[in-house]
Design an enzyme around this catalytic site. Structure first.
Site, PDB file in Angstrom:
ATOM      1  N   HIS A  34       0.837  -1.206   0.000  1.00 53.47           N
ATOM      2  CA  HIS A  34       0.000   0.000   0.000  1.00 53.47           C
ATOM      3  C   HIS A  34       0.876   1.262   0.000  1.00 53.47           C
ATOM      4  O   HIS A  34       0.624   2.207  -0.733  1.00 53.47           O
ATOM      5  CB  HIS A  34      -0.887   0.057   1.254  1.00 53.47           C
ATOM      6  CG  HIS A  34      -1.934  -1.010   1.343  1.00 53.47           C
ATOM      7  ND1 HIS A  34      -2.140  -1.772   2.469  1.00 53.47           N
ATOM      8  CD2 HIS A  34      -2.859  -1.437   0.439  1.00 53.47           C
ATOM      9  CE1 HIS A  34      -3.139  -2.609   2.265  1.00 53.47           C
ATOM     10  NE2 HIS A  34      -3.591  -2.440   1.047  1.00 53.47           N
ATOM     11  N   LYS A  69     -15.996  -7.343   5.041  1.00 58.46           N
ATOM     12  CA  LYS A  69     -14.829  -7.611   5.895  1.00 58.46           C
ATOM     13  C   LYS A  69     -15.100  -7.243   7.348  1.00 58.46           C
ATOM     14  O   LYS A  69     -15.821  -6.278   7.628  1.00 58.46           O
ATOM     15  CB  LYS A  69     -13.622  -6.827   5.394  1.00 58.46           C
ATOM     16  CG  LYS A  69     -13.077  -7.365   4.083  1.00 58.46           C
ATOM     17  CD  LYS A  69     -11.835  -6.626   3.650  1.00 58.46           C
ATOM     18  CE  LYS A  69     -11.305  -7.207   2.335  1.00 58.46           C
ATOM     19  NZ  LYS A  69     -10.226  -6.388   1.785  1.00 58.46           N
ATOM     20  N   ARG A 100      -2.323  -6.105  -8.175  1.00 58.37           N
ATOM     21  CA  ARG A 100      -1.182  -6.969  -7.870  1.00 58.37           C
ATOM     22  C   ARG A 100      -1.020  -8.078  -8.906  1.00 58.37           C
ATOM     23  O   ARG A 100       0.062  -8.415  -9.308  1.00 58.37           O
ATOM     24  CB  ARG A 100      -1.358  -7.608  -6.488  1.00 58.37           C
ATOM     25  CG  ARG A 100      -1.238  -6.615  -5.358  1.00 58.37           C
ATOM     26  CD  ARG A 100      -1.776  -7.177  -4.094  1.00 58.37           C
ATOM     27  NE  ARG A 100      -3.183  -7.512  -4.257  1.00 58.37           N
ATOM     28  CZ  ARG A 100      -3.905  -8.193  -3.418  1.00 58.37           C
ATOM     29  NH1 ARG A 100      -3.337  -8.662  -2.319  1.00 58.37           N
ATOM     30  NH2 ARG A 100      -5.168  -8.445  -3.628  1.00 58.37           N
ATOM     31  N   SER A 130      -3.314  -7.944   3.070  1.00 56.89           N
ATOM     32  CA  SER A 130      -3.509  -7.702   4.502  1.00 56.89           C
ATOM     33  C   SER A 130      -3.934  -8.995   5.206  1.00 56.89           C
ATOM     34  O   SER A 130      -3.521  -9.276   6.322  1.00 56.89           O
ATOM     35  CB  SER A 130      -4.559  -6.615   4.713  1.00 56.89           C
ATOM     36  OG  SER A 130      -4.108  -5.407   4.151  1.00 56.89           O
TER      37      SER A 130
HETATM   38  N1  COA Z   1      -0.144  -4.106  -1.833  1.00 58.12           N
HETATM   39  C1  COA Z   1      -0.550  -4.966  -0.907  1.00 58.12           C
HETATM   40  N2  COA Z   1      -1.804  -5.360  -0.772  1.00 58.12           N
HETATM   41  C2  COA Z   1      -2.708  -4.835  -1.614  1.00 58.12           C
HETATM   42  C3  COA Z   1      -2.364  -3.926  -2.600  1.00 58.12           C
HETATM   43  C4  COA Z   1      -0.998  -3.556  -2.695  1.00 58.12           C
HETATM   44  N3  COA Z   1      -0.573  -2.700  -3.608  1.00 58.12           N
HETATM   45  N4  COA Z   1      -3.470  -3.587  -3.283  1.00 58.12           N
HETATM   46  C5  COA Z   1      -4.464  -4.277  -2.736  1.00 58.12           C
HETATM   47  N5  COA Z   1      -4.011  -5.030  -1.727  1.00 58.12           N
HETATM   48  C6  COA Z   1      -4.775  -5.959  -0.921  1.00 58.12           C
HETATM   49  C7  COA Z   1      -5.250  -5.398   0.374  1.00 58.12           C
HETATM   50  O1  COA Z   1      -4.312  -5.615   1.380  1.00 58.12           O
HETATM   51  C8  COA Z   1      -6.518  -6.178   0.589  1.00 58.12           C
HETATM   52  O2  COA Z   1      -6.191  -7.435   1.111  1.00 58.12           O
HETATM   53  P1  COA Z   1      -7.211  -8.261   2.002  1.00 58.12           P
HETATM   54  O3  COA Z   1      -8.392  -8.577   1.134  1.00 58.12           O
HETATM   55  O4  COA Z   1      -6.417  -9.445   2.396  1.00 58.12           O
HETATM   56  O5  COA Z   1      -7.608  -7.381   3.145  1.00 58.12           O
HETATM   57  C9  COA Z   1      -7.056  -6.359  -0.815  1.00 58.12           C
HETATM   58  O6  COA Z   1      -5.933  -6.300  -1.654  1.00 58.12           O
HETATM   59  C10 COA Z   1      -7.974  -5.292  -1.274  1.00 58.12           C
HETATM   60  O7  COA Z   1      -8.423  -4.561  -0.213  1.00 58.12           O
HETATM   61  P2  COA Z   1      -8.426  -2.993  -0.109  1.00 58.12           P
HETATM   62  O8  COA Z   1      -7.534  -2.321  -1.054  1.00 58.12           O
HETATM   63  O9  COA Z   1      -8.262  -2.645   1.312  1.00 58.12           O
HETATM   64  O10 COA Z   1      -9.829  -2.669  -0.577  1.00 58.12           O
HETATM   65  P3  COA Z   1     -11.133  -3.452  -0.233  1.00 58.12           P
HETATM   66  O11 COA Z   1     -11.415  -4.346  -1.379  1.00 58.12           O
HETATM   67  O12 COA Z   1     -11.126  -4.045   1.110  1.00 58.12           O
HETATM   68  O13 COA Z   1     -12.156  -2.260  -0.166  1.00 58.12           O
HETATM   69  C11 COA Z   1     -13.154  -0.283  -0.911  1.00 58.12           C
HETATM   70  C12 COA Z   1     -12.513  -1.588  -1.283  1.00 58.12           C
HETATM   71  C13 COA Z   1     -13.001   0.067   0.549  1.00 58.12           C
HETATM   72  C14 COA Z   1     -12.478   0.779  -1.715  1.00 58.12           C
HETATM   73  C15 COA Z   1     -14.623  -0.436  -1.281  1.00 58.12           C
HETATM   74  O14 COA Z   1     -15.194  -1.448  -0.493  1.00 58.12           O
HETATM   75  C16 COA Z   1     -15.388   0.851  -1.099  1.00 58.12           C
HETATM   76  O15 COA Z   1     -15.303   1.731  -1.936  1.00 58.12           O
HETATM   77  N6  COA Z   1     -16.165   0.964  -0.004  1.00 58.12           N
HETATM   78  C17 COA Z   1     -17.006   2.121   0.236  1.00 58.12           C
HETATM   79  C18 COA Z   1     -18.461   1.769  -0.034  1.00 58.12           C
HETATM   80  C19 COA Z   1     -18.719   1.735  -1.518  1.00 58.12           C
HETATM   81  O16 COA Z   1     -18.640   2.740  -2.226  1.00 58.12           O
HETATM   82  N7  COA Z   1     -19.087   0.550  -2.000  1.00 58.12           N
HETATM   83  C20 COA Z   1     -19.345   0.327  -3.383  1.00 58.12           C
HETATM   84  C21 COA Z   1     -18.094   0.015  -4.132  1.00 58.12           C
HETATM   85  S1  COA Z   1     -18.524  -0.403  -5.800  1.00 58.12           S
END
Ligand code: COA
Length: 160
Positions: A17, A41, A90, A128
């Site tokens: 990140h 989550k 990724r 994560s």
């Molecule tokens: N390096 C390391 N890990 C990475 C990464 C990177 N460059 N890019 C992504 N990841 C991992 C994260 O660690 C995470 O891992 P996990 O699933 O084991 O926790 C996963 O990839 C993606 O998670 P994250 O980037 O935290 O996003 P998310 O998918 O949990 O959440 C939101 C996405 C929060 C942006 C989305 O749910 C959101 O917009 N929520 C607000 C409500 C909304 O508008 N909803 C409608 C969306 S269409």
């Protein structure tokens, strides 16, 4: 003024990140790093703990603002004049999920575009979830998360 937002759960923040945050700051006048809620989550760290991680680990990166919000990302972008959403890719498996989110956000906020940055190869396997899993068994995650985060992970699992 071009404003980007890098939203995520950051539970916890990883070096992957952090790499995306550093690179994304080159693209905008301001980058908002925002903790958002993923309804599927159940986080290990409270929002306040995750905000503290981001504040500490981004304190030397200019143009970054840390925040959290409830509700829709698209709505937050519209209200705050945000032009771009940044997401890290990724591997090919991320693409389908990210593509669907990007299209939905475009539908909800047509003036906002999603930009994808490829993760550095050394972090392309990091998530994560895996970091938490390894840390929960006392494994070494020191190269995958900032020092502050590895200390917080140790404290969290020792207190359980
Ligand atoms: N390096 C390391 N890990 C990475 C990464 C990177 N460059 N890019 C992504 N990841 C991992 C994260 O660690 C995470 O891992 P996990 O699933 O084991 O926790 C996963 O990839 C993606 O998670 P994250 O980037 O935290 O996003 P998310 O998918 O949990 O959440 C939101 C996405 C929060 C942006 C989305 O749910 C959101 O917009 N929520 C607000 C409500 C909304 O508008 N909803 C409608 C969306 S269409």
């Amino acid at each position: 003024m071009q404003i980007g937002i890098y939203p995520g759960s950051f539970d916890p923040l990883t070096c992957g990140h952090l790499d995306i945050i550093k690179r994304a700051t080159q693209l905008f006048d301001k980058l908002i790093v925002a903790i958002a809620r993923n309804s599927e989550k159940f986080p290990l760290f409270a929002v306040e703990e995750r905000l503290a991680m981001l504040e500490e680990c981004c304190k030397d990166i200019s143009k970054v603002e840390i925040t959290s919000f409830d509700g829709l990302l698209a709505e937050y972008c519209r209200k705050n004049n945000i032009n771009f959403i940044v997401r890290g890719l990724r591997a090919i498996v991320d693409f389908e999920y990210e593509y669907a989110i990007a299209l939905m956000n475009k539908e909800l906020a047509p003036s906002v575009d999603t930009i994808f940055l490829m993760s550095k190869s050394e972090f392309s396997f990091v998530s994560s979830r895996m970091v938490k899993e390894v840390a929960s068994y006392g494994g070494d995650i020191s190269r995958l998360v900032p020092h502050y985060v590895s200390v917080k992970l140790k404290e969290k699992f020792q207190s359980r």
